[in-house]
Design a protein around this motif. Sequence first.
Motif, mmCIF file in Angstrom:
data_model
loop_
_atom_site.group_PDB
_atom_site.id
_atom_site.type_symbol
_atom_site.label_atom_id
_atom_site.label_comp_id
_atom_site.label_asym_id
_atom_site.label_seq_id
_atom_site.Cartn_x
_atom_site.Cartn_y
_atom_site.Cartn_z
ATOM 1 N N ASN A 133 -50.620 78.427 80.703
ATOM 2 C CA ASN A 133 -49.875 78.097 81.916
ATOM 3 C C ASN A 133 -48.421 77.746 81.598
ATOM 4 O O ASN A 133 -47.503 78.133 82.326
ATOM 5 C CB ASN A 133 -50.553 76.937 82.640
ATOM 6 N N LEU A 134 -48.206 77.018 80.504
ATOM 7 C CA LEU A 134 -46.836 76.690 80.096
ATOM 8 C C LEU A 134 -46.057 77.962 79.768
ATOM 9 O O LEU A 134 -44.889 78.108 80.158
ATOM 10 C CB LEU A 134 -46.863 75.745 78.896
ATOM 11 N N LEU A 135 -46.688 78.895 79.076
ATOM 12 C CA LEU A 135 -46.032 80.168 78.768
ATOM 13 C C LEU A 135 -45.683 80.918 80.055
ATOM 14 O O LEU A 135 -44.574 81.445 80.205
ATOM 15 C CB LEU A 135 -46.945 81.026 77.895
ATOM 16 N N ASP A 136 -46.631 80.968 80.990
ATOM 17 C CA ASP A 136 -46.394 81.665 82.260
ATOM 18 C C ASP A 136 -45.269 80.996 83.061
ATOM 19 O O ASP A 136 -44.433 81.674 83.670
ATOM 20 C CB ASP A 136 -47.672 81.694 83.096
ATOM 21 N N HIS A 137 -45.273 79.662 83.062
ATOM 22 C CA HIS A 137 -44.240 78.926 83.808
ATOM 23 C C HIS A 137 -42.861 79.159 83.199
ATOM 24 O O HIS A 137 -41.863 79.278 83.934
ATOM 25 C CB HIS A 137 -44.579 77.436 83.806
ATOM 26 N N ARG A 138 -42.790 79.246 81.878
ATOM 27 C CA ARG A 138 -41.508 79.530 81.224
ATOM 28 C C ARG A 138 -40.975 80.900 81.645
ATOM 29 O O ARG A 138 -39.779 81.084 81.855
ATOM 30 C CB ARG A 138 -41.677 79.504 79.702
ATOM 31 N N GLU A 139 -41.892 81.878 81.764
ATOM 32 C CA GLU A 139 -41.488 83.242 82.101
ATOM 33 C C GLU A 139 -41.168 83.406 83.582
ATOM 34 O O GLU A 139 -40.241 84.125 83.951
ATOM 35 C CB GLU A 139 -42.606 84.218 81.712
ATOM 36 N N ARG A 140 -41.974 82.728 84.437
ATOM 37 C CA ARG A 140 -41.822 82.912 85.891
ATOM 38 C C ARG A 140 -41.880 81.557 86.589
ATOM 39 O O ARG A 140 -42.838 81.250 87.301
ATOM 40 C CB ARG A 140 -42.930 83.830 86.417
ATOM 41 N N PRO A 141 -40.871 80.728 86.403
ATOM 42 C CA PRO A 141 -40.919 79.358 86.928
ATOM 43 C C PRO A 141 -41.040 79.288 88.446
ATOM 44 O O PRO A 141 -41.606 78.326 88.980
ATOM 45 C CB PRO A 141 -39.611 78.730 86.440
ATOM 46 N N ASP A 142 -40.521 80.281 89.161
ATOM 47 C CA ASP A 142 -40.579 80.256 90.627
ATOM 48 C C ASP A 142 -41.935 80.718 91.157
ATOM 49 O O ASP A 142 -42.273 80.456 92.307
ATOM 50 C CB ASP A 142 -39.474 81.143 91.227
#
Length: 406
Positions: A320-329
């Motif tokens: 989830n942290l990796l995904d949030h870094r890539e697509r924070p919005d």
Amino acid sequence: MRQPPAVAPKVAPKATPTVALVGVHGHGRWHAQRIAELERAGRLRLTAVADPHPPEPGTIPDGVARHATLDELLATTPPDITLIATPAPTHFALAEAALRAGSDVLLEKPPVTGLAELAALRTTAAETGRIVQVGFQSLGSAALPALRTLIADGTIGEVTGIGAAGAWCRPETYWQRAPWAGKRWMNGVPALDGALTNPFAHAVVTALAVLGKDAMTQVPERTQLELFHANPVEADDTSAVRIELPGAPPIVVAVSVCAPKASEIDPWVRVQGTEGEAVFHYTAGQLTVSRSTSGVSTGVEELSKTELNKTFPEADLLANLLDHRERPDEVPLMVPLEDTVGFTAVLEAVRDAPEPRAIPAEYVSFEHSEVGRARTLAGVVELVQACARDRLLFSEAGAPWALPDH
């Protein structure tokens, strides 16, 4: 004359995020396995580890840099993400250092040892523009939004109370697993290795999370504690807390690591309503919803049928942290620091409470198994469940060792 086809501009591929693991023993071994899985999937690259004690053979791949301290690691090439799986007293300083070095952080629970540290860490994250994800697995479960929705929909009627219970058996060797094991303070620093703040920390934070973000991000109006220990340790091994929030039903969490082995129960959070109840076994990801035959729910015996029994997959906080870094919005962070304010307030209350009371020897038994001798309390499993169900502290439930004359 035909025009040549347009040539698409070259786009540089995104670099694979680099990760460093701080703390490779204990729970750090589990994180090392998960990092390896994500590395095989091409999501990240483990570049370094830090621990004063060398990793066990086979734990860390060859070619990964090994350092004794995080400072030493950061002095070389700071990683994109620092995963901190060290004892709680070290969390604040390590997370601060990683953030200021430009690294995002996955920080194991409990995140810090008090509200002042939490506020300071949130300030540093804001100043550096970095991300902190806290390692409360249960808060990432899709069961929680499902539970909040059924509460909002009135499926179980008006919520009258929330209780959480857990009872495990931990041998005496559990309290020898590390220098800080079983301690409240160590070298003037909070160690907080008690039942409410370590093995059953998820029970506390999940009980708060049931009520939503407001409950998670505010300091309770009142916190009542009863802390005991059957083992010869400083910290609590059998504990109950009542948490009161403004305009919210009472929350009681009752737990023990002194259950007879054959009677252990995995922890659960129960939401009691006027027309039924919902129970979330957070370690298994199982959510069960039942309605009352009489229209008024006062106990499990009155519930008619299970209307929902669903198991949700385990949350992957690092992915989830990796995904949030890539697509924070698009991808919200599952467990941001601000969602641990309520939990940290309870932890601080435990930290500052009077010393836990020793349970008299007459109530303590000894049980032997392949993992060694364990101290157990007769009836403690039934006790913690009754306290959670009826929102009572141990003394209010009549536990003889919890009464004032003991």
